[in-house]
Every structure is written in structure tokens, then in C-alpha cells.
Design a protein around this motif. Structure first.
Motif, PDB file in Angstrom:
ATOM      1  N   HIS A 176      34.156  46.575  41.489  1.00 17.33           N
ATOM      2  CA  HIS A 176      33.462  47.709  40.868  1.00 17.33           C
ATOM      3  C   HIS A 176      31.947  47.576  40.917  1.00 17.33           C
ATOM      4  O   HIS A 176      31.235  48.312  40.225  1.00 17.33           O
TER       5      HIS A 176
ATOM      6  N   ARG B  23      48.830  45.139  38.156  1.00 18.42           N
ATOM      7  CA  ARG B  23      48.389  46.315  38.921  1.00 18.42           C
ATOM      8  C   ARG B  23      46.852  46.376  39.031  1.00 18.42           C
ATOM      9  O   ARG B  23      46.328  46.615  40.114  1.00 18.42           O
ATOM     10  N   PRO B  24      46.107  46.141  37.896  1.00 24.26           N
ATOM     11  CA  PRO B  24      44.643  46.153  38.037  1.00 24.26           C
ATOM     12  C   PRO B  24      44.150  45.151  39.080  1.00 24.26           C
ATOM     13  O   PRO B  24      43.198  45.417  39.815  1.00 24.26           O
TER      14      PRO B  24
ATOM     15  N   LEU C 283      45.852  44.037  41.739  1.00 25.83           N
ATOM     16  CA  LEU C 283      46.200  44.540  43.082  1.00 25.83           C
ATOM     17  C   LEU C 283      45.227  45.641  43.506  1.00 25.83           C
ATOM     18  O   LEU C 283      44.767  45.688  44.647  1.00 25.83           O
ATOM     19  N   GLU C 284      44.910  46.525  42.556  1.00 29.08           N
ATOM     20  CA  GLU C 284      43.967  47.608  42.878  1.00 29.08           C
ATOM     21  C   GLU C 284      42.583  47.044  43.185  1.00 29.08           C
ATOM     22  O   GLU C 284      41.898  47.513  44.096  1.00 29.08           O
TER      23      GLU C 284
ATOM     24  N   LEU D 106      42.450  45.669  46.666  1.00 26.88           N
ATOM     25  CA  LEU D 106      42.344  46.723  47.681  1.00 26.88           C
ATOM     26  C   LEU D 106      40.929  47.301  47.716  1.00 26.88           C
ATOM     27  O   LEU D 106      40.353  47.517  48.790  1.00 26.88           O
ATOM     28  N   LYS D 107      40.349  47.517  46.541  1.00 23.99           N
ATOM     29  CA  LYS D 107      38.975  48.046  46.467  1.00 23.99           C
ATOM     30  C   LYS D 107      37.999  47.071  47.136  1.00 23.99           C
ATOM     31  O   LYS D 107      37.126  47.477  47.897  1.00 23.99           O
TER      32      LYS D 107
END
Ligand SMILES: Cc1cc2nc3c(=O)[nH]c(=O)nc-3n(C[C@H](O)[C@H](O)[C@H](O)COP(=O)(O)O)c2cc1C
Length: 197
Positions: free
Chosen positions: A100, A132-133, A135-136, A139-140
């Protein structure tokens, strides 16, 4: 430090896996690479929990050591030329920040600089299972240019001891930067004579 050796930035954050960082630093000590190490407070806590040595012992293996609070250090600038940066191990927290664009520590700031300069950034996450956070975030970070290299050694090189498992990950990391190394046997490499039964 004023040397002509290529520089590799190494971030160490608070995921389990300090032996991976130590193996990488020990391997690089014998190679013509200048190592620039930054250790997060989270990593210091993990080192205390899982190693028989302190972060000071580990720092002795690096060419240059930085304070993670020093966001104005040389590695926080794109004008400081490096081969790239690896964060090993990379905690889920640091991974999320990088994904981020948060640069509130020297580690995350230097990672952001490597992304913006389009230099190699290798992240070595360790968690099981992945949320899930996480994994996301992987990917980001991947889409932003990072390489995700999980701390998950293979077994096809017939490891005999923990050092062989560490070497597998170290070799994969060094490969990402084109740093020639013999830390692990490669697929279809002939075993060394002394290893043959
Ligand atoms: C003994 C110990 C083991 C930990 N192992 C992990 C881990 O394997 N993966 C992870 O993502 N976080 C792990 N954590 C949690 C991180 O250290 C924590 O989220 C920390 O705030 C990360 O901060 P940093 O990224 O700045 O180092 C562990 C913490 C402790 C105390």
C-alpha cells in the motif's frame, strides 16, 4: 563505505526465519557484494525468541547497518545505487505496508524506493496459512514490481540437514539478483563426489 562492490540492501522483519537472513549474510560475506542491513524492532524480538544470538551478532555479518527508524538514511534515496533489495523474512505487516505504499520505517521506505526506481525487490514472506489480506498484499506487491519468494524450500535436492534447506532459499534469493552462487545444488546438477554413495 566507499567501495566499488555492488550493493545489496537486506531488510529483516518480524516473521519467523532469522536463520534465512543469517545464511544469506554468511553466504554474501564470501562474495564480492556490499551488504546494507536494516533490522526492524519486530525482527529483533523474533531473533531473541528463536536464536541463540542477538541482533548485534547478526549485524557483524553485514558491511553497513542502519537503524529502522532512520528514514533519512542513504538507502531511503533513489540516488543510492543498489543491485536491489531483499526482505527476508518479510512479515505480513511489512508486506501489507509495501503493498500500500506506506514508508513509515526505513525498511518500508527503502522497499518503496526500489519499486519506484524499478529495481529488484524480493520479498520472502513466512506465514502459515496465509490470510486473505496477506494473499491480496502479495498480489498487489507483485503487480507493483516486487518478486514474491516464499520461504518454502524444495526437497528435490535431497537435503540432509537444515543448512541445506536454508541454502535452497539463499540460492533462490541470490539468483533473483543474478549473483552467481553455489549455495545449493541445482536440478540435475551431479552430486559432489564425496556425496555419492
Ligand atoms: C516469536 C514471533 C514470531 C512471529 N512470527 C511471525 C511470522 O512468521 N510471520 C509474520 O508475518 N509475523 C510474525 N510475527 C509477528 C510480527 O513480528 C509482528 O506483526 C510485527 O509487528 C511485525 O513488524 P515488522 O514488520 O516491522 O517487523 C511474529 C512475532 C513473534 C513475537
Amino acid at each position: 563505505m566507499n567501495s566499488s562492490k555492488p550493493r545489496l540492501v537486506i531488510g529483516m522483519t518480524g516473521a519467523s526465519g532469522a536463520p534465512y537472513t543469517i545464511d544469506l549474510l554468511e553466504t554474501l560475506k564470501d562474495l564480492p557484494i556490499e551488504t546494507h542491513l536494516v533490522i526492524s524492532d519486530g525482527a529483533k524480538r523474533v531473533i531473541a525468541a528463536e536464536m541463540n544470538q542477538s541482533s548485534k551478532d547478526l549485524e557483524r555479518l553485514a558491511s553497513v547497518v542502519y537503524d529502522d527508524r532512520d528514514v533519512g538514511a542513504s538507502i531511503a534515496s533513489g540516488s543510492f545505487i543498489t543491485l536491489g533489495m531483499v526482505i527476508v523474512p518479510c512479515s505480513s505487516s511489512t508486506l501489507a505496508k509495501i503493498a500500500h505504499g506506506i514508508g513509515d520505517t526505513l525498511t518500508t521506505r527503502a522497499a518503496h524506493v526500489h519499486l519506484k526506481e524499478r529495481r529488484n525487490l524480493v520479498l520472502v514472506p513466512r506465514e502459515a496459512p496465509y490470510s486473505r489480506p496477506m494473499l491480496e498484499a502479495m498480489l498487489k506487491a507483485f503487480d507493483a514490481g516486487a518478486r514474491i519468494l516464499p520461504a518454502s524450500p524444495g526437497f528435490y535436492h535431497a537435503p540432509q540437514e537444515i543448512a541445506d534447506l536454508l541454502g535452497f532459499v539463499t540460492a533462490r534469493i541470490l539468483d533473483q539478483f543474478g549473483i552467481a552462487n553455489t549455495r545449493a545444488r541445482r536440478w540435475k546438477d551431479k552430486p559432489a563426489l564425496e556425496d555419492a554413495d
